[in-house]
Design a protein around this motif. Structure first.
Motif, PDB file in Angstrom:
ATOM      1  N   MET A   1      -7.284  21.560  26.469  1.00 17.05           N
ATOM      2  CA  MET A   1      -8.629  21.113  26.769  1.00 17.05           C
ATOM      3  C   MET A   1      -9.181  21.886  27.964  1.00 17.05           C
ATOM      4  N   THR A   2     -10.451  22.127  27.919  1.00 16.54           N
ATOM      5  CA  THR A   2     -11.134  22.769  29.035  1.00 16.54           C
ATOM      6  C   THR A   2     -11.178  21.810  30.218  1.00 16.54           C
ATOM      7  N   GLU A   3     -10.979  22.341  31.396  1.00 12.34           N
ATOM      8  CA  GLU A   3     -11.122  21.518  32.598  1.00 12.34           C
ATOM      9  C   GLU A   3     -12.594  21.177  32.781  1.00 12.34           C
ATOM     10  N   LEU A   4     -12.858  20.016  33.344  1.00  6.60           N
ATOM     11  CA  LEU A   4     -14.241  19.604  33.547  1.00  6.60           C
ATOM     12  C   LEU A   4     -15.008  20.600  34.397  1.00  6.60           C
ATOM     13  N   CYS A   5     -14.351  21.198  35.369  1.00  4.22           N
ATOM     14  CA  CYS A   5     -15.036  22.162  36.233  1.00  4.22           C
ATOM     15  C   CYS A   5     -15.405  23.441  35.496  1.00  4.22           C
ATOM     16  N   ASP A   6     -14.903  23.646  34.281  1.00  6.40           N
ATOM     17  CA  ASP A   6     -15.246  24.820  33.489  1.00  6.40           C
ATOM     18  C   ASP A   6     -16.485  24.609  32.622  1.00  6.40           C
ATOM     19  N   LEU A   7     -16.990  23.388  32.564  1.00  8.64           N
ATOM     20  CA  LEU A   7     -18.178  23.104  31.767  1.00  8.64           C
ATOM     21  C   LEU A   7     -19.404  23.760  32.396  1.00  8.64           C
ATOM     22  N   SER A   8     -20.376  24.086  31.559  1.00 13.86           N
ATOM     23  CA  SER A   8     -21.653  24.556  32.105  1.00 13.86           C
ATOM     24  C   SER A   8     -22.362  23.346  32.723  1.00 13.86           C
ATOM     25  N   ALA A   9     -23.346  23.618  33.542  1.00 19.23           N
ATOM     26  CA  ALA A   9     -24.113  22.526  34.151  1.00 19.23           C
ATOM     27  C   ALA A   9     -24.766  21.663  33.073  1.00 19.23           C
ATOM     28  N   LEU A  10     -25.273  22.297  32.030  1.00 22.83           N
ATOM     29  CA  LEU A  10     -25.907  21.537  30.951  1.00 22.83           C
ATOM     30  C   LEU A  10     -24.906  20.645  30.229  1.00 22.83           C
ATOM     31  N   GLU A  11     -23.729  21.196  29.936  1.00 28.59           N
ATOM     32  CA  GLU A  11     -22.696  20.397  29.271  1.00 28.59           C
ATOM     33  C   GLU A  11     -22.267  19.224  30.143  1.00 28.59           C
ATOM     34  N   ALA A  12     -22.054  19.496  31.422  1.00 24.91           N
ATOM     35  CA  ALA A  12     -21.619  18.439  32.338  1.00 24.91           C
ATOM     36  C   ALA A  12     -22.670  17.350  32.433  1.00 24.91           C
ATOM     37  N   ARG A  13     -23.931  17.749  32.560  1.00 25.56           N
ATOM     38  CA  ARG A  13     -25.003  16.756  32.659  1.00 25.56           C
ATOM     39  C   ARG A  13     -25.090  15.911  31.405  1.00 25.56           C
ATOM     40  N   TRP A  14     -24.938  16.524  30.253  1.00 24.33           N
ATOM     41  CA  TRP A  14     -24.972  15.793  28.990  1.00 24.33           C
ATOM     42  C   TRP A  14     -23.825  14.769  28.938  1.00 24.33           C
ATOM     43  N   LEU A  15     -22.637  15.214  29.279  1.00 28.48           N
ATOM     44  CA  LEU A  15     -21.476  14.321  29.225  1.00 28.48           C
ATOM     45  C   LEU A  15     -21.567  13.198  30.252  1.00 28.48           C
ATOM     46  N   ILE A  16     -22.148  13.482  31.398  1.00 30.22           N
ATOM     47  CA  ILE A  16     -22.365  12.428  32.392  1.00 30.22           C
ATOM     48  C   ILE A  16     -23.411  11.450  31.871  1.00 30.22           C
ATOM     49  N   GLY A  17     -24.484  11.972  31.292  1.00 29.50           N
ATOM     50  CA  GLY A  17     -25.551  11.118  30.759  1.00 29.50           C
ATOM     51  C   GLY A  17     -25.091  10.211  29.639  1.00 29.50           C
ATOM     52  N   THR A  18     -24.132  10.684  28.841  1.00 27.94           N
ATOM     53  CA  THR A  18     -23.602   9.870  27.748  1.00 27.94           C
ATOM     54  C   THR A  18     -22.378   9.062  28.195  1.00 27.94           C
ATOM     55  N   LYS A  19     -22.052   9.181  29.473  1.00 21.57           N
ATOM     56  CA  LYS A  19     -20.937   8.464  30.100  1.00 21.57           C
ATOM     57  C   LYS A  19     -19.573   8.817  29.514  1.00 21.57           C
ATOM     58  N   GLU A  20     -19.488  10.035  28.957  1.00 20.09           N
ATOM     59  CA  GLU A  20     -18.191  10.519  28.482  1.00 20.09           C
ATOM     60  C   GLU A  20     -17.330  10.991  29.645  1.00 20.09           C
ATOM     61  N   ILE A  21     -17.986  11.432  30.709  1.00 18.17           N
ATOM     62  CA  ILE A  21     -17.300  11.753  31.956  1.00 18.17           C
ATOM     63  C   ILE A  21     -18.110  11.151  33.092  1.00 18.17           C
ATOM     64  N   SER A  22     -17.515  11.068  34.254  1.00 17.81           N
ATOM     65  CA  SER A  22     -18.239  10.539  35.412  1.00 17.81           C
ATOM     66  C   SER A  22     -18.410  11.649  36.448  1.00 17.81           C
TER      67      SER A  22
END
Length: 64
Positions: A1-22
């Motif tokens: 799995m990709t580390e969370l810090c490797d996500l793009s800003a857009l991917e991270a924001r999407w996952l935070i918005g959907t509460k898949e990550i914090s």
């Protein structure tokens, strides 16, 4: 799995918005990466991880 810090800003924001990550999870992944590589890179010359953690907890609470 990709580390969370490797996500793009857009991917991270999407996952935070959907509460898949914090924001706290993302921050901890980023801190772990900084600690792992900064001794070699010396890219981060000043940090305040405790304040960053406090701000991430506030952001986690405020996620809509």
């Amino acid at each position: 799995m990709t580390e969370l810090c490797d996500l793009s800003a857009l991917e991270a924001r999407w996952l935070i918005g959907t509460k898949e990550i914090s924001p706290v999870d993302l921050l901890e992944s980023s801190i772990a990466r900084i600690e792992a590589v900064n001794g070699t890179l010396n890219a981060v010359v000043a940090w305040d991880f405790e304040r960053a953690r406090m701000e991430a907890k506030i952001a986690e609470r405020d996620v809509i």
